[in-house]
Design a protein around this motif. Sequence first.
Motif, PDB file in Angstrom:
ATOM      1  N   ARG A  91       2.756  -2.298  -3.172  1.00 34.60           N
ATOM      2  CA  ARG A  91       1.578  -3.171  -3.148  1.00 34.60           C
ATOM      3  C   ARG A  91       1.652  -4.127  -1.963  1.00 34.60           C
ATOM      4  O   ARG A  91       2.655  -4.800  -1.749  1.00 34.60           O
ATOM      5  CB  ARG A  91       1.458  -3.948  -4.450  1.00 34.60           C
ATOM      6  CG  ARG A  91       0.130  -4.710  -4.582  1.00 34.60           C
ATOM      7  CD  ARG A  91      -0.058  -5.241  -5.994  1.00 34.60           C
ATOM      8  NE  ARG A  91      -1.351  -5.892  -6.166  1.00 34.60           N
ATOM      9  CZ  ARG A  91      -2.487  -5.247  -6.399  1.00 34.60           C
ATOM     10  NH1 ARG A  91      -2.486  -3.930  -6.501  1.00 34.60           N
ATOM     11  NH2 ARG A  91      -3.623  -5.906  -6.534  1.00 34.60           N
ATOM     12  N   SER A  93      -0.676  -7.238   0.165  1.00 37.13           N
ATOM     13  CA  SER A  93      -1.794  -8.183   0.096  1.00 37.13           C
ATOM     14  C   SER A  93      -2.158  -8.639   1.502  1.00 37.13           C
ATOM     15  O   SER A  93      -1.286  -8.762   2.377  1.00 37.13           O
ATOM     16  CB  SER A  93      -1.416  -9.398  -0.763  1.00 37.13           C
ATOM     17  OG  SER A  93      -1.139  -9.002  -2.098  1.00 37.13           O
ATOM     18  N   SER A 133      -5.851  -6.668  -1.907  1.00 44.41           N
ATOM     19  CA  SER A 133      -4.519  -6.097  -2.114  1.00 44.41           C
ATOM     20  C   SER A 133      -4.658  -4.708  -2.714  1.00 44.41           C
ATOM     21  O   SER A 133      -5.647  -4.409  -3.393  1.00 44.41           O
ATOM     22  CB  SER A 133      -3.669  -6.990  -3.027  1.00 44.41           C
ATOM     23  OG  SER A 133      -4.251  -7.095  -4.309  1.00 44.41           O
ATOM     24  N   PHE A 135      -2.194  -0.657  -3.318  1.00 47.78           N
ATOM     25  CA  PHE A 135      -0.934   0.081  -3.241  1.00 47.78           C
ATOM     26  C   PHE A 135      -0.995   1.074  -2.083  1.00 47.78           C
ATOM     27  O   PHE A 135      -1.943   1.843  -1.967  1.00 47.78           O
ATOM     28  CB  PHE A 135      -0.675   0.812  -4.558  1.00 47.78           C
ATOM     29  CG  PHE A 135      -0.449  -0.129  -5.720  1.00 47.78           C
ATOM     30  CD1 PHE A 135       0.799  -0.694  -5.936  1.00 47.78           C
ATOM     31  CD2 PHE A 135      -1.482  -0.454  -6.585  1.00 47.78           C
ATOM     32  CE1 PHE A 135       1.008  -1.565  -7.003  1.00 47.78           C
ATOM     33  CE2 PHE A 135      -1.283  -1.314  -7.652  1.00 47.78           C
ATOM     34  CZ  PHE A 135      -0.032  -1.872  -7.857  1.00 47.78           C
ATOM     35  N   ASP A 195       2.409  -2.179 -11.367  1.00 50.69           N
ATOM     36  CA  ASP A 195       3.187  -2.637 -10.225  1.00 50.69           C
ATOM     37  C   ASP A 195       4.625  -2.831 -10.699  1.00 50.69           C
ATOM     38  O   ASP A 195       4.916  -3.734 -11.481  1.00 50.69           O
ATOM     39  CB  ASP A 195       2.614  -3.950  -9.695  1.00 50.69           C
ATOM     40  CG  ASP A 195       3.346  -4.468  -8.471  1.00 50.69           C
ATOM     41  OD1 ASP A 195       4.394  -3.897  -8.101  1.00 50.69           O
ATOM     42  OD2 ASP A 195       2.870  -5.460  -7.876  1.00 50.69           O
TER      43      ASP A 195
END
Length: 230
Positions: A91, A93, A133, A135, A195
């Motif tokens: 992940r 951001s 954000s 993945f 996550d």
Amino acid sequence: LFEMPAYRGFRVEPEVNPQIVDSDKWTSGWARKQLCEFAAMLWFYRNPPGLPHGWIGFTSYRQLDKFSWQFQDISQINQLLVGTDFLAWGRRSFDISLCVQAEISHSGIQDCITRLMIRHGQSVPVEYFNDRSGFFCSYWLCRWSVFMEWMKWWEPMLSSLLEDKWLLTYERAAGALLERLWILWTYLSGVKVRDCQSGDIFTCGKRQTPRAAQEPGILTSGVDSDRSEE
């Protein structure tokens, strides 16, 4: 890093992996280099392996240069899969939306995504234009049945994708685009993605279930890929 049987390296070049044969125009030569780890996904989709644990995952040997997550063992994976469809540990951001970040990193990618989605009767979900954000890196694993759903969604787009002129911009353009397509598919399908680093579960990009952070373990599972771009 890869001491336990959860991990099996899988190269996508026939010189080092005799299972890969240049008999499919979409997984040979130029196309294979464009698709990167997605060529491996195609191979497994078309040649289903025996999966004793019922899931399949993807990573790269350079994962720890980007993310610190490692699994302790297979039982931890099975435990974390309860109540979710995917486990992911890539992940990222940004201060900008996923759409804008993609365009800054790969000029022209958004027009290509839009063309591809329209051609196949899809529309880009609004979350992609708002969320900051997501993945990346194909650092995820899922149950085999969910993997098949993902593959059945994007595999019909393969011909259109590899014929798009935008792919001529650089060698691994298709891989970068397919990373974004996976994000779009998670929005459209409504699958749950946990996550691994925070323990949170996300649906359509929104956090659903706060959980205590998981402790890093000692093993990374997946299929080998050496692509480094996001």
